[in-house]
Design a protein around this motif. Structure first.
Motif: not given
Length: 82
Positions: A51-53, A4-5, A45-46
């Motif tokens: 992820x918090x950037x 679903x990315x 990506x998967x």
């Protein structure tokens, strides 16, 4: 397994649920699906994790807008209770 990315980018639309208006998972999905926040919080990506950037921007602009509070600890507590 379905990746679903890129679901939204490829024209996918998330169906609205009656109960999914403003609960934590629905708000988190809205944030992750909004390209305006991709420099702050993004899907891996998967497509199975995110992820918090930029934690500071997340706390100062995103969390108060979607969750009505501005504490990172409260945000993470909501994550661990799901």
């Amino acid at each position: 397994y379905h990746d679903f990315s890129r679901f939204i980018e490829e024209g996918g639309v998330l169906p609205k649920q009656k109960k999914a208006g403003s609960n934590f998972p629905a708000n988190l999905q809205r944030i992750l699906s909004d390209a305006n926040y991709s420099h702050i919080i993004t899907w891996m990506p998967h497509g199975r994790a995110w992820k918090i950037l930029d934690k500071e921007l997340l706390v100062s602009s995103v969390i108060p807008t979607y969750f009505g509070q501005s504490r990172f600890e409260s945000f993470t507590r909501q994550l661990s209770s799901r």
